[in-house]
Design a protein around this motif. Structure first.
Motif, PDB file in Angstrom:
ATOM      1  N   TRP A  14       0.664  -1.007   0.204  1.00 23.34           N
ATOM      2  CA  TRP A  14      -0.101  -0.099   0.047  1.00 23.34           C
ATOM      3  C   TRP A  14       0.810   1.196   0.123  1.00 23.34           C
ATOM      4  O   TRP A  14       0.418   2.204  -0.425  1.00 23.34           O
ATOM      5  CB  TRP A  14      -0.978  -0.037   1.217  1.00 23.34           C
ATOM      6  N   MET A  16       3.530   1.494  -1.565  1.00 26.32           N
ATOM      7  CA  MET A  16       4.055   1.660  -3.263  1.00 26.32           C
ATOM      8  C   MET A  16       2.909   2.162  -3.954  1.00 26.32           C
ATOM      9  O   MET A  16       3.059   2.989  -4.848  1.00 26.32           O
ATOM     10  CB  MET A  16       4.227   0.127  -3.770  1.00 26.32           C
ATOM     11  N   VAL A  17       1.601   1.694  -3.634  1.00 25.86           N
ATOM     12  CA  VAL A  17       0.300   2.307  -4.401  1.00 25.86           C
ATOM     13  C   VAL A  17       0.199   3.750  -4.160  1.00 25.86           C
ATOM     14  O   VAL A  17       0.369   4.494  -4.980  1.00 25.86           O
ATOM     15  CB  VAL A  17      -1.012   1.643  -3.769  1.00 25.86           C
ATOM     16  N   LEU A  20       3.275   5.576  -6.055  1.00 26.85           N
ATOM     17  CA  LEU A  20       2.849   5.604  -7.666  1.00 26.85           C
ATOM     18  C   LEU A  20       1.666   6.354  -7.794  1.00 26.85           C
ATOM     19  O   LEU A  20       1.612   7.023  -8.927  1.00 26.85           O
ATOM     20  CB  LEU A  20       2.687   4.011  -8.172  1.00 26.85           C
ATOM     21  N   ALA A  21       0.805   6.240  -7.014  1.00 30.13           N
ATOM     22  CA  ALA A  21      -0.464   7.173  -7.135  1.00 30.13           C
ATOM     23  C   ALA A  21      -0.022   8.554  -7.249  1.00 30.13           C
ATOM     24  O   ALA A  21      -0.504   9.518  -8.079  1.00 30.13           O
ATOM     25  CB  ALA A  21      -1.521   6.984  -6.135  1.00 30.13           C
ATOM     26  N   LEU A  23       2.827   9.651  -8.065  1.00 28.55           N
ATOM     27  CA  LEU A  23       3.902  10.041  -9.317  1.00 28.55           C
ATOM     28  C   LEU A  23       2.579  10.362 -10.458  1.00 28.55           C
ATOM     29  O   LEU A  23       2.827  11.078 -11.354  1.00 28.55           O
ATOM     30  CB  LEU A  23       4.497   8.921  -9.717  1.00 28.55           C
ATOM     31  N   ALA A  24       1.685   9.598 -10.428  1.00 27.13           N
ATOM     32  CA  ALA A  24       0.739   9.581 -11.399  1.00 27.13           C
ATOM     33  C   ALA A  24       0.117  10.905 -11.556  1.00 27.13           C
ATOM     34  O   ALA A  24      -0.346  11.524 -12.505  1.00 27.13           O
ATOM     35  CB  ALA A  24       0.020   8.176 -11.758  1.00 27.13           C
ATOM     36  N   ARG A  31      -4.118  10.408 -15.542  1.00 29.07           N
ATOM     37  CA  ARG A  31      -3.216   9.241 -15.458  1.00 29.07           C
ATOM     38  C   ARG A  31      -3.640   8.174 -14.270  1.00 29.07           C
ATOM     39  O   ARG A  31      -3.626   7.163 -14.444  1.00 29.07           O
ATOM     40  CB  ARG A  31      -1.903   9.626 -15.675  1.00 29.07           C
ATOM     41  N   MET A  32      -3.651   9.185 -13.182  1.00 22.43           N
ATOM     42  CA  MET A  32      -3.868   8.460 -12.131  1.00 22.43           C
ATOM     43  C   MET A  32      -5.244   7.651 -11.873  1.00 22.43           C
ATOM     44  O   MET A  32      -5.352   6.527 -11.755  1.00 22.43           O
ATOM     45  CB  MET A  32      -3.774   9.145 -10.718  1.00 22.43           C
ATOM     46  N   GLY A  35      -5.182   4.800 -14.113  1.00 21.63           N
ATOM     47  CA  GLY A  35      -4.432   3.737 -13.526  1.00 21.63           C
ATOM     48  C   GLY A  35      -4.963   2.793 -12.298  1.00 21.63           C
ATOM     49  O   GLY A  35      -5.052   1.753 -12.165  1.00 21.63           O
ATOM     50  N   LEU A  36      -5.781   3.738 -11.661  1.00 22.53           N
ATOM     51  CA  LEU A  36      -6.617   3.241 -10.357  1.00 22.53           C
ATOM     52  C   LEU A  36      -7.753   2.323 -11.096  1.00 22.53           C
ATOM     53  O   LEU A  36      -8.044   1.342 -10.341  1.00 22.53           O
ATOM     54  CB  LEU A  36      -7.041   4.324  -9.557  1.00 22.53           C
TER      55      LEU A  36
END
Lengths: 177, 190
Positions: A14, A16-17, A20-21, A23-24, A31-32, A35-36
């Protein structure tokens, strides 16, 4: 089998989630959200499959001939288990959805980690259905042959190293070995 | 769900697709046979064990899948192809291995990338390292399947045993006297 509700792997996933969320999200452009949504849809598609696959694996672990598996792939099976694991791996069709429930069933039925890792490695690098369906059509026979020869020794090596690592670090928790 | 109707229908048909029914049939058959051979208590025991496992699994699997979705939007395949295509030598093998391990998705994702790498000038050693890393150390598979199902100990032991293998396979592939022409899949990726 131990089933802790909360451990470091859950925290790691989580965190990492979140990273990355972020960053997106910084890139803007929705983008986020994409991805989600892709991830959530993946979960919706795979979740029910996993539930029935694990149900199947749960029953199979009671039905598998445990004595036979322990003899062929068990902790005492040594070279023979590693060899059998390496040889049956390529014939297992399907991706992780098929292979991981099978691994769980094997470990529950008393298979040893060296044989199981030889099997998983062999199914990963020599999986014939993937070679026939994707690699040969897209990369050609010569490329596939080159790669298969180059990875010929990997499954037994994985089994031997698992054996060495267990000697050095002791049996892993979870399923025992 | 605010998805348009069409999208919803296709998602539902994916959820209840062939793999679901294959496992469902095996699960039901397994349950019936277990009940027949080992009795009702064993069936209950098996189901209770699975319920425990689901409680453990769901938060991890949801996290892993969302992570996989985010990786796909943060790390576009074109950029990945550029990194490995430009490199070679031992460093190229290491980079190809790392990128392979980070590539999410199934063979329908990774093989198009391999063809793209090949066309952008990656050598066969790097491609073999990439594919070996993707199949052995795929980050997504590790998070979504291995860690939840096999536990941190077995995952750690396995990674310890195999993490160096992609570079070895790539190195051996480079030495083998098998050269290949342009891949048949080149037309597929345009």
């Amino acid at each position: 089998m131990k089933t802790p509700g909360f451990d470091i792997s859950l925290v790691f996933i989580w965190v990492m989630v979140a990273v990355l969320a972020f960053l997106a999200w910084r890139k803007g452009d929705g983008r986020m959200q994409r991805g989600l949504r892709r991830g959530f849809e993946m979960f919706l598609v795979n979740g029910p499959r996993v539930v029935v696959a694990l149900l199947a694996a749960g029953f199979l672990s009671y039905l598998l001939p445990k004595a036979l598996i322990a003899e062929w792939l068990g902790a005492e099976s040594g070279w023979q288990g590693i060899l059998i694991g390496s040889l049956v791996g390529p014939f297992f069709p399907g991706g992780p959805l098929v292979i991981f429930p099978v691994l769980v069933a094997l470990l529950k039925a008393g298979a040893g980690l060296p044989a199981v890792l030889a099997f998983l490695t062999s199914a990963s690098v020599w999986g014939l259905h993937r070679i026939l369906m994707f690699e040969i059509p897209m990369m050609g026979f010569r490329f596939a042959a080159n790669r298969m020869i180059a990875s010929l020794a990997l499954p037994p090596l994985a089994g031997i190293l698992a054996f060495v690592i267990i000697r050095l670090l002791g049996p892993p928790g979870g399923f025992g070995s | 769900m605010r998805h348009p109707e069409k999208k919803k229908a296709s998602l539902a048909s994916q959820i209840l697709g062939v793999p679901f029914w294959i496992f469902a049939v095996v699960a039901i058959a397994g349950g019936v046979i277990t009940w027949h051979w080992k009795g009702q208590a064993t069936v209950e025991q098996a189901i209770l064990g699975d319920v425990d496992l689901f409680v453990f699994l769901v938060p991890r699997m949801l996290g892993g899948m969302i992570l996989a979705g985010l990786v796909q939007v943060v790390l576009p395949p074109e950029i990945v192809a550029k990194w490995v295509g430009a490199e070679s030598g031992f460093r190229g093998l290491v980079i190809a291995s790392v990128v392979g391990a980070l590539t999410p998705g199934g063979p329908m994702t990774s093989f198009p990338i391999v063809v793209a790498f090949y066309m952008s000038g990656a050598d066969r050693g790097a491609l073999v390292a990439y594919l070996t890393a993707w199949s052995l150390l795929g980050f997504q598979r590790l998070l979504v399947w291995e860690l939840p199902l096999l536990g941190p100990d077995i995952t750690f032991y396995r990674v310890l045993a195999v993490f160096w293998m992609p570079v070895l396979a790539g190195y051996i592939a480079r030495q083998l006297p098998i050269s290949s022409g342009p891949p048949p899949g080149a037309e597929v990726t345009r």
